[in-house]
Design a protein around this motif. Structure first.
Motif, PDB file in Angstrom:
ATOM      1  N   THR A 166      -4.983 -10.924  -6.487  1.00  0.00           N
ATOM      2  CA  THR A 166      -4.672  -9.554  -6.894  1.00  0.00           C
ATOM      3  C   THR A 166      -5.867  -8.995  -7.658  1.00  0.00           C
ATOM      4  O   THR A 166      -6.248  -9.537  -8.701  1.00  0.00           O
ATOM      5  N   PHE A 167      -6.475  -7.964  -7.113  1.00  0.00           N
ATOM      6  CA  PHE A 167      -7.531  -7.233  -7.827  1.00  0.00           C
ATOM      7  C   PHE A 167      -6.858  -6.115  -8.612  1.00  0.00           C
ATOM      8  O   PHE A 167      -6.108  -5.310  -8.038  1.00  0.00           O
ATOM      9  N   LEU A 168      -7.091  -6.094  -9.919  1.00  0.00           N
ATOM     10  CA  LEU A 168      -6.455  -5.088 -10.777  1.00  0.00           C
ATOM     11  C   LEU A 168      -7.510  -4.137 -11.324  1.00  0.00           C
ATOM     12  O   LEU A 168      -8.345  -4.516 -12.151  1.00  0.00           O
ATOM     13  N   GLY A 169      -7.505  -2.900 -10.821  1.00  0.00           N
ATOM     14  CA  GLY A 169      -8.428  -1.881 -11.306  1.00  0.00           C
ATOM     15  C   GLY A 169      -7.657  -0.824 -12.066  1.00  0.00           C
ATOM     16  O   GLY A 169      -6.730  -1.150 -12.818  1.00  0.00           O
ATOM     17  N   ARG A 170      -8.007   0.440 -11.850  1.00  0.00           N
ATOM     18  CA  ARG A 170      -7.251   1.518 -12.500  1.00  0.00           C
ATOM     19  C   ARG A 170      -7.028   2.629 -11.477  1.00  0.00           C
ATOM     20  O   ARG A 170      -7.994   3.159 -10.916  1.00  0.00           O
ATOM     21  N   LYS A 216      -1.902  -0.514  -3.962  1.00  0.00           N
ATOM     22  CA  LYS A 216      -1.004   0.300  -4.786  1.00  0.00           C
ATOM     23  C   LYS A 216      -1.816   1.323  -5.574  1.00  0.00           C
ATOM     24  O   LYS A 216      -2.892   0.990  -6.037  1.00  0.00           O
ATOM     25  N   PRO A 217      -1.359   2.531  -5.794  1.00  0.00           N
ATOM     26  CA  PRO A 217      -0.043   3.003  -5.347  1.00  0.00           C
ATOM     27  C   PRO A 217       0.044   3.313  -3.856  1.00  0.00           C
ATOM     28  O   PRO A 217       1.131   3.617  -3.371  1.00  0.00           O
ATOM     29  N   GLY A 218      -1.053   3.257  -3.127  1.00  0.00           N
ATOM     30  CA  GLY A 218      -0.964   3.448  -1.684  1.00  0.00           C
ATOM     31  C   GLY A 218      -0.845   4.897  -1.256  1.00  0.00           C
ATOM     32  O   GLY A 218      -0.140   5.194  -0.301  1.00  0.00           O
ATOM     33  N   ALA A 219      -1.521   5.773  -1.992  1.00  0.00           N
ATOM     34  CA  ALA A 219      -1.498   7.196  -1.632  1.00  0.00           C
ATOM     35  C   ALA A 219      -2.911   7.625  -1.249  1.00  0.00           C
ATOM     36  O   ALA A 219      -3.891   7.134  -1.814  1.00  0.00           O
ATOM     37  N   SER A 220      -3.021   8.546  -0.305  1.00  0.00           N
ATOM     38  CA  SER A 220      -4.348   8.912   0.213  1.00  0.00           C
ATOM     39  C   SER A 220      -5.179   9.647  -0.830  1.00  0.00           C
ATOM     40  O   SER A 220      -6.397   9.643  -0.766  1.00  0.00           O
ATOM     41  N   ASN A 221      -4.541  10.254  -1.821  1.00  0.00           N
ATOM     42  CA  ASN A 221      -5.305  11.015  -2.818  1.00  0.00           C
ATOM     43  C   ASN A 221      -5.353  10.332  -4.181  1.00  0.00           C
ATOM     44  O   ASN A 221      -5.531  10.973  -5.202  1.00  0.00           O
ATOM     45  N   VAL A 222      -5.167   8.988  -4.185  1.00  0.00           N
ATOM     46  CA  VAL A 222      -5.218   8.234  -5.442  1.00  0.00           C
ATOM     47  C   VAL A 222      -6.160   7.048  -5.280  1.00  0.00           C
ATOM     48  O   VAL A 222      -6.095   6.333  -4.281  1.00  0.00           O
ATOM     49  N   VAL A 223      -7.049   6.849  -6.273  1.00  0.00           N
ATOM     50  CA  VAL A 223      -7.907   5.665  -6.293  1.00  0.00           C
ATOM     51  C   VAL A 223      -6.995   4.452  -6.467  1.00  0.00           C
ATOM     52  O   VAL A 223      -6.102   4.455  -7.319  1.00  0.00           O
ATOM     53  N   CYS A 224      -7.233   3.423  -5.675  1.00  0.00           N
ATOM     54  CA  CYS A 224      -6.337   2.258  -5.688  1.00  0.00           C
ATOM     55  C   CYS A 224      -6.455   1.467  -6.997  1.00  0.00           C
ATOM     56  O   CYS A 224      -7.558   1.105  -7.421  1.00  0.00           O
ATOM     57  N   GLY A 225      -5.320   1.206  -7.613  1.00  0.00           N
ATOM     58  CA  GLY A 225      -5.310   0.479  -8.877  1.00  0.00           C
ATOM     59  C   GLY A 225      -5.031  -1.002  -8.717  1.00  0.00           C
ATOM     60  O   GLY A 225      -5.371  -1.805  -9.594  1.00  0.00           O
ATOM     61  N   GLU A 226      -4.382  -1.374  -7.627  1.00  0.00           N
ATOM     62  CA  GLU A 226      -4.028  -2.780  -7.461  1.00  0.00           C
ATOM     63  C   GLU A 226      -4.055  -3.137  -5.980  1.00  0.00           C
ATOM     64  O   GLU A 226      -3.435  -2.468  -5.166  1.00  0.00           O
ATOM     65  N   ALA A 227      -4.791  -4.207  -5.656  1.00  0.00           N
ATOM     66  CA  ALA A 227      -4.836  -4.668  -4.268  1.00  0.00           C
ATOM     67  C   ALA A 227      -4.437  -6.131  -4.228  1.00  0.00           C
ATOM     68  O   ALA A 227      -5.016  -6.962  -4.919  1.00  0.00           O
ATOM     69  N   ARG A 228      -3.409  -6.405  -3.452  1.00  0.00           N
ATOM     70  CA  ARG A 228      -2.944  -7.791  -3.300  1.00  0.00           C
ATOM     71  C   ARG A 228      -3.311  -8.287  -1.916  1.00  0.00           C
ATOM     72  O   ARG A 228      -3.073  -7.606  -0.922  1.00  0.00           O
ATOM     73  N   LEU A 229      -3.897  -9.509  -1.864  1.00  0.00           N
ATOM     74  CA  LEU A 229      -4.371 -10.055  -0.594  1.00  0.00           C
ATOM     75  C   LEU A 229      -3.942 -11.504  -0.452  1.00  0.00           C
ATOM     76  O   LEU A 229      -3.714 -12.195  -1.445  1.00  0.00           O
ATOM     77  N   THR A 230      -3.900 -11.947   0.780  1.00  0.00           N
ATOM     78  CA  THR A 230      -3.683 -13.365   1.039  1.00  0.00           C
ATOM     79  C   THR A 230      -4.990 -13.982   1.537  1.00  0.00           C
ATOM     80  O   THR A 230      -5.804 -13.294   2.149  1.00  0.00           O
ATOM     81  N   LEU A 231      -5.183 -15.256   1.258  1.00  0.00           N
ATOM     82  CA  LEU A 231      -6.347 -15.977   1.779  1.00  0.00           C
ATOM     83  C   LEU A 231      -5.873 -17.281   2.399  1.00  0.00           C
ATOM     84  O   LEU A 231      -5.062 -18.000   1.813  1.00  0.00           O
ATOM     85  N   ASP A 232      -6.386 -17.576   3.581  1.00  0.00           N
ATOM     86  CA  ASP A 232      -6.027 -18.793   4.315  1.00  0.00           C
ATOM     87  C   ASP A 232      -7.324 -19.498   4.678  1.00  0.00           C
ATOM     88  O   ASP A 232      -8.191 -18.916   5.319  1.00  0.00           O
ATOM     89  N   VAL A 233      -7.481 -20.763   4.238  1.00  0.00           N
ATOM     90  CA  VAL A 233      -8.729 -21.516   4.457  1.00  0.00           C
ATOM     91  C   VAL A 233      -8.393 -22.864   5.082  1.00  0.00           C
ATOM     92  O   VAL A 233      -7.503 -23.566   4.590  1.00  0.00           O
TER      93      VAL A 233
END
Ligand SMILES: [Zn+2]
Length: 371
Positions: A166-170, A216-233
């Motif tokens: 989870t990348f947590l920005g603002r 998140k919040p996942g709106a086209s006019n909002v800078v993303c504050g939180e990105a959750r990703l999966t990683l498979d290695v």
């Protein structure tokens, strides 16, 4: 067969041996699949197992056969794979039962809503004398097609790591926040995804994938504050795989730091590479040769229930050629002739195991310290 459903949702059919206390051979694969799936991953192995019993036409062997259709192998819903086979080896714990799906429903609740009793999960554990576990499965890759071979004996299964980052920005207004004053979590995630891809491209035999991202919040006019990703290695060497995961975590931290944001991660799966049982693999090769096909040994890059079963009993797999190497897709297919070869191979294998079964079962007893 006498059929039952265990408390983890595994479907089992029991076909007795000549004697009532005969050791058991487990044959099967998984019943579940992925979204937008093909028709053969997992279920083909269950259907082949049932077909083998049908072909026996009531003939009893020196061992009993238990056909198993495992539940929840893919790990799609709860992010944790192999739930069904874990129950058979006694590796279902409280943490697993508390894992939640995207709607917040826990494994425990899902099982109970289905009408099963989670208190009975310990009884799903296999006990007694088992010859082993054998799984037919599509290869899900292009190797056998390239070699022009219908079948292969799997001699090992690659280890795999699954993590969540989870990348947590603002989050902020996309119009009024100048570029240099942003803490964009999605841009950081994107940079990291490309770094992961580049690293894996330059490492032999290493595969690494970010398969899911949620902004998140996942709106086209909002800078993303939180990105959750999966990683498979995945890799056949545990050391290489673990070093790669450390490297990817380091890169995520570095990217986050440079962008003035934070990153968190959680390991969801750390599965060691698993060798298949050498004796069963040799018998499978023999059975493949008897069908007139050139035997071939290969590693599985995909995880399978066989890797879980191998913790407790000798386990091995037979791969069927997968046209185009396409799997986890509606275009997934198999050739009818290859399935025919697989069934023929399975029948030879049962005969071989029947003639060897006394030697095998003493081997199992030795392995379990019962000799
Ligand atoms: Zn599968």
């Amino acid at each position: 067969m006498s059929v039952r459903l265990d408390a983890m949702g595994n479907l089992l059919g029991f076909y007795p041996g000549i004697e009532s206390n005969a050791p058991r051979l487990l044959l099967g694969s998984h019943l579940d699949t992925v979204p937008n799936a093909g028709a053969f991953d997992g279920i083909l192995g269950v259907v082949i197992a049932v077909t083998l019993l049908e072909a026996l036409d009531g003939r009893r062997l020196p061992f009993a056969i238990e056909v198993v259709g495992f539940s929840e192998e893919e790990g799609v819903r709860f992010g944790v794979p192999f739930l069904g086979s874990r129950a058979l080896v006694g590796r279902v714990d409280e943490e697993l039962l508390q894992a939640r799906d995207a709607q917040g429903v826990s494994v425990r609740k899902a099982i109970e809503d289905f009408g099963l009793n989670t208190m009975e999960i310990p009884q799903a554990r296999i006990a007694g004398d088992y010859l082993g576990y054998i799984e037919f499965h599509i290869e899900q890759g292009p190797v056998l097609e390239e070699l022009g071979k219908p079948l292969a004996a799997v001699d090992s299964i690659a280890g795999q790591s699954r993590l969540e980052f989870t990348f947590l920005g603002r989050s902020n207004h996309a119009g009024t926040t100048p570029m240099h004053l942003r803490h964009d979590a999605l841009a950081a995630a994107a940079e990291w995804i490309v770094a992961v891809e580049r690293t894996a491209l330059n490492a032999t035999g290493l595969v690494a994938s970010v398969g899911r991202i949620e902004a998140k919040p996942g709106a086209s006019n909002v800078v993303c504050g939180e990105a959750r990703l999966t990683l498979d290695v995945r890799h056949s060497s545990d050391e290489t795989r673990i070093n790669a995961v450390e490297n990817f975590i380091g890169q995520a931290k570095h990217i986050a730091q440079r962008r003035g944001i934070t990153v968190e991660w959680k390991a969801r799966l750390d599965q060691r590479a698993v060798p298949m049982d050498a004796r069963l693999v040799a018998e499978i090769e023999r059975a493949i040769a008897v069908t007139g096909c050139a035997p071939h040994r290969m590693m599985s890059g995909a995880g399978h229930d066989a890797m879980i079963m191998a913790e407790k009993i000798p386990s091995a797999m037979i791969f069927l050629r997968t046209p185009g190497g396409i799997s986890h897709d509606p275009a997934e297919s198999v050739a009818v002739e290859d399935v025919e070869k697989a069934i023929e191979c399975g029948l030879h294998l049962l005969d071989q195991l029947a003639s060897l079964s006394s030697a095998f079962s003493s081997g199992v007893r030795e392995r379990m310290g019962l000799a």
